[in-house]
Each structure stands twice: as C-alpha cells, then as structure tokens.
Write a protein that holds these residues in place. Structure first.
Motif, mmCIF file in Angstrom:
data_model
loop_
_atom_site.group_PDB
_atom_site.id
_atom_site.type_symbol
_atom_site.label_atom_id
_atom_site.label_comp_id
_atom_site.label_asym_id
_atom_site.label_seq_id
_atom_site.Cartn_x
_atom_site.Cartn_y
_atom_site.Cartn_z
ATOM 1 N N SER A 160 0.818 -1.232 0.197
ATOM 2 C CA SER A 160 -0.024 -0.087 0.028
ATOM 3 C C SER A 160 0.857 1.247 0.172
ATOM 4 C CB SER A 160 -0.942 0.145 1.128
ATOM 5 O OG SER A 160 -0.351 -0.062 2.419
ATOM 6 N N MET A 161 1.964 1.219 0.670
ATOM 7 C CA MET A 161 2.891 2.354 0.562
ATOM 8 C C MET A 161 3.440 2.695 -0.799
ATOM 9 S SD MET A 161 4.641 2.067 4.374
ATOM 10 C CE MET A 161 5.838 3.696 4.256
ATOM 11 N N THR A 162 3.731 1.877 -1.441
ATOM 12 C CA THR A 162 4.058 1.895 -2.914
ATOM 13 C C THR A 162 3.108 2.491 -3.651
ATOM 14 O OG1 THR A 162 5.805 0.138 -2.572
ATOM 15 C CG2 THR A 162 5.409 0.626 -4.898
ATOM 16 N N LEU A 163 2.063 1.869 -3.652
ATOM 17 C CA LEU A 163 0.677 2.495 -4.300
ATOM 18 C C LEU A 163 0.593 4.106 -3.875
ATOM 19 C CD1 LEU A 163 -1.933 -0.500 -3.873
ATOM 20 C CD2 LEU A 163 -0.608 0.364 -5.885
ATOM 21 N N PHE A 164 0.745 4.269 -2.688
ATOM 22 C CA PHE A 164 0.469 5.633 -2.226
ATOM 23 C C PHE A 164 1.627 6.330 -2.934
ATOM 24 C CE2 PHE A 164 1.366 9.159 0.599
ATOM 25 C CZ PHE A 164 -0.039 9.754 0.989
ATOM 26 N N ALA A 165 2.790 5.828 -3.120
ATOM 27 C CA ALA A 165 4.094 6.850 -3.733
ATOM 28 C C ALA A 165 3.515 6.943 -5.108
ATOM 29 C CB ALA A 165 5.171 5.942 -3.540
ATOM 30 N N ASN A 166 2.793 5.923 -5.697
ATOM 31 C CA ASN A 166 2.647 5.904 -7.148
ATOM 32 C C ASN A 166 1.437 6.804 -7.673
ATOM 33 O OD1 ASN A 166 3.336 4.860 -9.875
ATOM 34 N ND2 ASN A 166 1.313 4.087 -9.764
ATOM 35 N N ASP A 167 0.406 6.849 -6.702
ATOM 36 C CA ASP A 167 -0.805 7.240 -7.066
ATOM 37 C C ASP A 167 -1.205 8.691 -6.489
ATOM 38 O OD1 ASP A 167 -1.130 5.221 -8.916
ATOM 39 O OD2 ASP A 167 -2.042 3.913 -7.533
ATOM 40 N N VAL A 169 10.166 12.106 -9.665
ATOM 41 C CA VAL A 169 10.791 10.977 -8.976
ATOM 42 C C VAL A 169 10.031 9.689 -9.069
ATOM 43 C CG1 VAL A 169 11.569 10.430 -6.446
ATOM 44 C CG2 VAL A 169 11.280 12.951 -7.167
ATOM 45 N N ASP A 170 10.911 8.814 -9.461
ATOM 46 C CA ASP A 170 10.204 7.294 -9.469
ATOM 47 C C ASP A 170 9.374 7.066 -8.302
ATOM 48 O OD1 ASP A 170 11.222 7.269 -12.104
ATOM 49 O OD2 ASP A 170 13.124 6.264 -11.456
ATOM 50 N N ALA A 171 8.425 6.292 -8.380
ATOM 51 C CA ALA A 171 7.628 5.657 -7.257
ATOM 52 C C ALA A 171 8.580 4.710 -6.511
ATOM 53 C CB ALA A 171 6.322 5.039 -7.697
ATOM 54 N N THR A 172 9.275 4.137 -7.122
ATOM 55 C CA THR A 172 9.992 2.985 -6.681
ATOM 56 C C THR A 172 11.308 3.597 -5.740
ATOM 57 O OG1 THR A 172 11.138 2.850 -8.754
ATOM 58 C CG2 THR A 172 9.770 1.206 -8.202
ATOM 59 N N TRP A 173 11.611 4.930 -6.011
ATOM 60 C CA TRP A 173 12.937 5.486 -5.374
ATOM 61 C C TRP A 173 12.375 5.448 -3.816
ATOM 62 C CZ3 TRP A 173 13.456 9.865 -2.399
ATOM 63 C CH2 TRP A 173 14.531 10.106 -1.906
ATOM 64 N N PHE A 174 11.267 5.544 -3.083
ATOM 65 C CA PHE A 174 11.007 5.771 -2.015
ATOM 66 C C PHE A 174 11.268 4.423 -1.366
ATOM 67 C CE2 PHE A 174 8.488 9.067 -3.995
ATOM 68 C CZ PHE A 174 8.489 9.877 -3.427
ATOM 69 N N GLY A 175 11.342 3.171 -2.245
ATOM 70 C CA GLY A 175 11.722 1.942 -1.498
ATOM 71 C C GLY A 175 13.054 1.947 -1.106
ATOM 72 N N THR A 195 -6.294 9.335 -7.184
ATOM 73 C CA THR A 195 -4.976 9.934 -7.323
ATOM 74 C C THR A 195 -5.156 10.989 -6.373
ATOM 75 O OG1 THR A 195 -6.072 11.364 -9.451
ATOM 76 C CG2 THR A 195 -4.641 9.438 -9.804
ATOM 77 N N ALA A 196 -4.066 11.770 -6.221
ATOM 78 C CA ALA A 196 -3.808 13.044 -5.319
ATOM 79 C C ALA A 196 -2.169 13.351 -5.296
ATOM 80 C CB ALA A 196 -3.967 12.691 -3.770
ATOM 81 N N SER A 197 -2.145 14.594 -4.848
ATOM 82 C CA SER A 197 -0.677 15.117 -4.801
ATOM 83 C C SER A 197 -0.099 15.515 -3.340
ATOM 84 C CB SER A 197 -0.659 16.309 -5.881
ATOM 85 O OG SER A 197 -1.103 15.979 -7.009
ATOM 86 N N ILE A 201 6.999 14.681 1.642
ATOM 87 C CA ILE A 201 7.902 14.750 2.699
ATOM 88 C C ILE A 201 7.153 13.649 3.886
ATOM 89 C CG2 ILE A 201 6.555 16.496 3.856
ATOM 90 C CD1 ILE A 201 10.128 16.016 4.489
ATOM 91 N N PHE A 202 6.038 13.355 3.603
ATOM 92 C CA PHE A 202 5.128 12.692 4.620
ATOM 93 C C PHE A 202 5.736 11.214 4.187
ATOM 94 C CE2 PHE A 202 2.056 16.306 4.053
ATOM 95 C CZ PHE A 202 1.939 16.537 5.505
ATOM 96 N N LEU A 203 5.823 10.826 3.181
ATOM 97 C CA LEU A 203 6.194 9.455 2.869
ATOM 98 C C LEU A 203 7.770 9.179 3.375
ATOM 99 C CD1 LEU A 203 5.004 6.831 1.599
ATOM 100 C CD2 LEU A 203 6.060 7.530 -0.536
ATOM 101 N N ILE A 204 8.585 10.174 3.208
ATOM 102 C CA ILE A 204 9.892 10.144 3.573
ATOM 103 C C ILE A 204 9.749 10.092 5.276
ATOM 104 C CG2 ILE A 204 12.059 11.456 4.021
ATOM 105 C CD1 ILE A 204 11.371 12.768 1.206
ATOM 106 N N LEU A 205 8.954 10.650 5.782
ATOM 107 C CA LEU A 205 9.339 10.779 7.293
ATOM 108 C C LEU A 205 8.601 9.277 8.068
ATOM 109 C CD1 LEU A 205 8.084 14.318 8.232
ATOM 110 C CD2 LEU A 205 10.268 13.263 8.749
#
Length: 595
Positions: free
Chosen positions: A342-349, A426-432, A489-491, A495-499
């Motif tokens: 779900s976090m990768t989906l959050f990053a992507n969408d 930024v690629d969605a996979t980068w957050f991984g 989708t949203a924007s 910073i929220f995902l990084i934290l």
C-alpha cells in the motif's frame, strides 16, 4: 575444519577473511535481484493496460493477494531448505542450487506472459528456500574459532543485504518505470546470474567449510543467567538435557496444520483473482478458506502448547516468552510490510513526485550523493579484495568487476538522465530505497544504544519498535487527510512518505535484528530447529496478513477515506506496543535472567 578456518583468516580485508566478502557480494547481488523485482510487482500488476508502460491492470486487492502468498512462502521454504542442507547437500551446494533456481526464476519473469510470470515466482520461492538460511550458516561455521569477531562479521554482511536492496530497487525501478517492466525484471535476472557465477568460481576458497556435515554434535546452549540459586541452575540444566521427542500426535498436528496453512496460501489468490476455490464449501456463512486457516492455526497452537508443557518450569517459561515475542513479530510485520504494497501504491498514485527549479536541483544533488558515495566505498573494498585474491580466484574477481562496471554504468546513465531534465518526476520505486538508506545510517546509533547502560529490555524494545511503526503511519494518515473518499489519485507532499519510512526503519532497528538473538538465548539446543521454524512461520503469517490488510485499501478509502485507512495502521501497532511494554515485568520473570 580448523585448518580451513585458519587458512581463511590468513588473507583478511578490514580485519575479516576474504571469504566473508565473497558471501557479502553473493548476498548483495541476490538482494539486488530480490528487492529490485519485488518492488516492481505491485506497480506492474496494477498498471493500466492502455498506457505508455502497460501492465496487467489488476485491481489492487487481487495484486496484493498474490504478493501476500508469494512473500509468505519466501519465509516458509527456508525451513525446508535449511533441513535439506543440514542432512543432504551441505550449505555451499545449497547456496549454489538456490542461486541457479532463482536465476531461472528471474529469467522466466523477463517474458511478459502469465505462465512464465507464475513459473518465475515459483522458482524464486524455491530458490530462496535453498539460499536464505544457508549462506548465513556458512558465516556461522567460518567464525567458529573467532566468536568475538562474529558480531562484526554479521554487521558487514547485513550492510551487503541493504546495499543490494538499495541499488536493486533504484536501478530495476528506474529501468522498469521509464523503459518497460521487462527491463526491470531482466536486470534483476542479470545480477542474480552474476552473483551465482561469482560464488561458484570462488567457493573452493572455503575448503571444507559449508560441506555436508558428517554428523551433527549435540550441543547445549549456554545462557546468560543472573540467578545464583544452585537448585534453579541445576533444574535448568536437567531441563535442557531432558529429551522431549516428537510424538505421533505431534507429527499428525504438524502435517495437518502445514497442509491447512499451505492450502489457505494457495487458495486465497485463486479465490480472489479467479473466483475458484480448492475448498468450495461454507459452514455457517464462513467460507472454506477461512475455516481451513482457522483450523490449521488451532492445530498449530495445540502443538505448541502441548510441546512447551512437557518441559520443566524454567525452559517452559522461556519458551512461553519466545512465543509471546513471536506474536508481537506477527503484528510488526503485518504492518511494516505495507512498504512494498500500500505504501508503494501511495507513492505511485497519491504523492506529488514532480519537482522543478531549485527543489529539483537539490533533489538531484542529494540523489547523486546517495548513489555514488556507497558505490565508491564498496568499489574501494573490491580493490582491496583483488589485491589479496586475484591469483587464487581471478575468474570470480573478473565477474565481480563486470557486475560493478555494469552498476556504475547504470548509475551514471541514470544520473545523467535525471540531471538533463529541467522538470523531473521522482520514480515511485525510489521511495523503497529509503528503508535501506536509513538502516545503513542509523544502525550504528542504535547499536551504541544497545551497548549503553540505557539498553532497554526485550519487551521494551518490541514496544518502542511497534510505537515508532504506528507513528510512521500516523504521519501518512495526516498527509492523506485532505484526500476525498474514493479518490484514485492525489498530490500529497513527498515529505510525509519520507518521514513515514524514517519512523518505520527506526521501529525495525528496535525489533527485527533482535528476534533471532533472543531466540538463540532462550531456546534449549534440542528444540532450536523447531523454534526457528516457528519464528519464520510468524514472519510468514505477518507477510500474508500485511497484504491481506493492504488489499482493503480500496474498500476502506471508498467508504471512509485514505487517511482513515492509514489511521487504522497507526492505532493498532501503538496499542500492541503499549501492551508489550505493560508485559515487561511478566516477560522478565519468564526469561529467568536471560538478557
């Protein structure tokens, strides 16, 4: 055996034998492939068919059902793979078999067909079973006469795990998202092949270390016991030596609970995705799938309780403590493993990944440093290895050099591509990669904490880890507050995902590396194999639960909101963490002086 160990320690790099670094790079390329492929799964399966980079257009629930079964099986096959290596092949041959099977699995996944995709996943599960438990067993055997250096060896090895995950997710993700999924899956396969060749060409340097053992000697684990009561110590020693053989009833429960658990794992995606069932019945409105898994769980609990009850009090208490920690481990991984779902989906969408102007420039510089500094350090280590071993394992070193030349080439190509863009995404996979980066940077701090006088007890560490995990999801929930129900989708700011990843990693450092350490201290030697199996089973259950719960993302976000979805994931770990802290006095008593 001792001669082989002494020979290994004649050639050292950074104070450790070259053999450790052969295992380090074998593990690094395997993790590169594993994480590089795994982070693509959810994005590939849910990507629209009609797009620049078409996927299978599966509903999220379907994708996460399949991924949950795959991830769960990855923690079950090592139980079998470890047994096979112990009894038949030896550790080194098992590692080679694992590498070969996983290479074939990655190759199968590079073809975009349904059949090869499923074959690829099956081969990766089997290969991991051979590889995962046995490469660490080689390290353990290698340091038999150097116990004081073992912690340092595992720390270096753990860095290889995270370096592989870091570069795998970054490079496979970059190629897959920007050039096509088969490029990402294919790259994972190439590095698995190179890792296998590097190990095969160097494995004779270990001598007889990791060969098939002639006969396992019975050992009794020594425990760190504070008690000075002679009768209590004597009782414990008797309890450890006391035989507790598996009865026919035990074997029956093991067989039935295993069949039930596996039936559930395979049936869940079959039922969810294809509306077919291996257990097509209902009782009282409950589906056959749920009946089977609950029955399997009940039988396993009966097995665990009856076996533990047959031990004398001190060992029995310690095994109860291990079982409680295993339960907390299930909860932790059920929530932590949202990172690849779900976090990768959050990053992507749902995350605003577009950068312009100064923000883009700052990101490019940070990204460039994140990528190149670890590579420079590892390349320096390779140069040291070449100096020591080129005459002995030249062919292996050449394969290693080719692998690193390829990594450097891809890293430079990726950075050039990113720096040439005025407006970048930024690629969605980068957050991984953030989890691996935070582990590498924060692990020394947490290690110092555990060695200080402020070192918390086991129950407190588990509690802190679970609370930190919950806080990470609370940050995500807050970031998703303004997303309306049902939005696809949203924007939301990055910073929220990084934290969230920062807090989750701190939670992992409190809990994940400690489980097996406490297990080895608390469990009597004759039962350690069985309890290691229980531990892997706990993680497997957590993996399946993670993706089953993650699959509810659409239902909950449509009925309530995405913020509510992540709020649930915040509240439950915090509550379980506080329960762990509250149980601290009880668990201390059950552990009988083990720290």
């Amino acid at each position: 055996m001792n001669t082989d160990i002494e020979n290994l320690f004649k050639d050292t790099v950074l104070g450790h034998p070259v053999g450790l670094f052969i295992l380090f790079f074998t593990e690094m390329w395997e993790r590169f492939s594993f994480y590089g492929m795994r982070i693509l799964l959810i994005l590939f399966l849910t990507a629209p068919m009609v797009s620049d980079n078409p996927g299978w257009d599966w509903p999220r629930e379907h994708a996460l059902s399949l991924i949950g079964t795959y991830a769960s099986l990855l923690y079950l096959t090592p139980i079998v793979g470890g047994w096979i290596a112990d009894k038949i092949t030896g550790y080194r041959i098992a590692v080679i078999i694992g590498c070969l099977v996983m290479t074939l699995g990655h190759a199968a996944m590079a073809f975009d067909t349904t059949l090869t995709f499923y074959i690829g996943l099956a081969l990766l599960v089997i290969g991991t079973g051979f590889f995962k438990p046995n490469i660490t067993s080689i390290i353990s055997e290698m340091y038999k006469t150097r116990e004081s250096k073992k912690d340092g060896a595992y720390t270096i090895f753990y860095m290889g795990v995270n370096a592989g995950a870091f570069f795998g997710m970054m490079l496979c993700g970059y190629l897959a998202e920007n050039y096509g999924w088969h490029w990402g899956f294919g790259l994972a396969g190439i590095f698995m092949l190179l890792g296998m060749l590097q190990f095969i060409l160097a494995h004779k340097i270990f001598g007889k270390i990791g060969d098939k053992p002639a006969r396992k000697e019975e050992v009794v684990l020594s425990h760190n016991v504070d008690s000075t009561d002679p009768e209590e110590v004597e009782e414990e020693l008797k309890a450890e030596i006391k035989l507790n053989p598996f009865t026919k009833f035990d074997y029956l429960l093991i067989a039935l609970s295993s069949i039930g658990g596996l039936l559930y794992l395979f049936n869940d995606p079959l039922e969810t995705i294809y509306s077919k069932s291996l257990v097509p019945f209902e009782i009282g409105g409950m589906s056959g799938t749920n009946i089977v898994v609950l029955a399997a769980l009940a039988m396993f609990l009966v097995l665990l309780i009856t076996r533990i009850a047959r031990y004398l009090p001190i060992v029995r208490d310690r095994l109860i403590a291990v079982t409680i920690f295993a339960l907390f481990t299930v909860f932790f991984f059920a929530f932590f493993e949202q990172s690849l779902g779900s976090m990768t989906l959050f990053a992507n969408d749902y995350t605003d990944r577009s950068l312009t102007g100064n923000t883009a420039t700052i990101f490019k510089i940070i990204d460039g440093l994140l990528t190149t500094i670890p590579l420079i350090i590892i390349t320096y280590v390779i140069a040291l290895i070449f100096k020591k071993t080129f005459t002995k394992i030249g062919a292996s070193n050449i394969v290693l050099a080719i692998a690193f030349a390829l990594v450097w080439g891809l890293v430079i190509f990726r950075l050039f591509d990113k720096f040439s863009q005025t407006e970048m995404t930024v690629d969605a996979t980068w957050f991984g990669i953030l989890n691996s980066f935070f582990i590498i940077t924060l692990a020394p701090i947490f290690s110092k904490w555990w060695e200080s006088k402020y070192n918390p007890s086991a129950a407190m560490k588990y509690g802190i880890g679970l609370v930190l995990l919950g806080l990470g999801f609370a940050i995500l929930s807050y970031g998703a507050t303004d997303i309306p129900p049902g939005a696809k989708t949203a924007s939301v700011s990055m910073i929220f995902l990084i934290l969230a990843y920062l807090f989750h990693t701190m939670g992992e450092l409190c809990l994940s590396p400690l489980g097996l350490s406490y297990l080895s201290k608390l469990v009597p030697a004759r039962m350690i194999g069985f309890m290691f199996g229980v531990w892997y089973l706990a993680i497997a259950v957590g993996q399946k639960a993670a993706n089953t719960m993650g699959g509810m993302i659409d239902k909950i976000s449509e009925q309530y909101s995405l913020g509510t979805f992540f709020l649930i994931f915040a509240v439950i770990p915090v509550i379980v963490g506080l329960i762990s802290m509250a149980l601290n006095p009880l668990l201390k008593r059950l552990m009988h002086g083990v720290r």
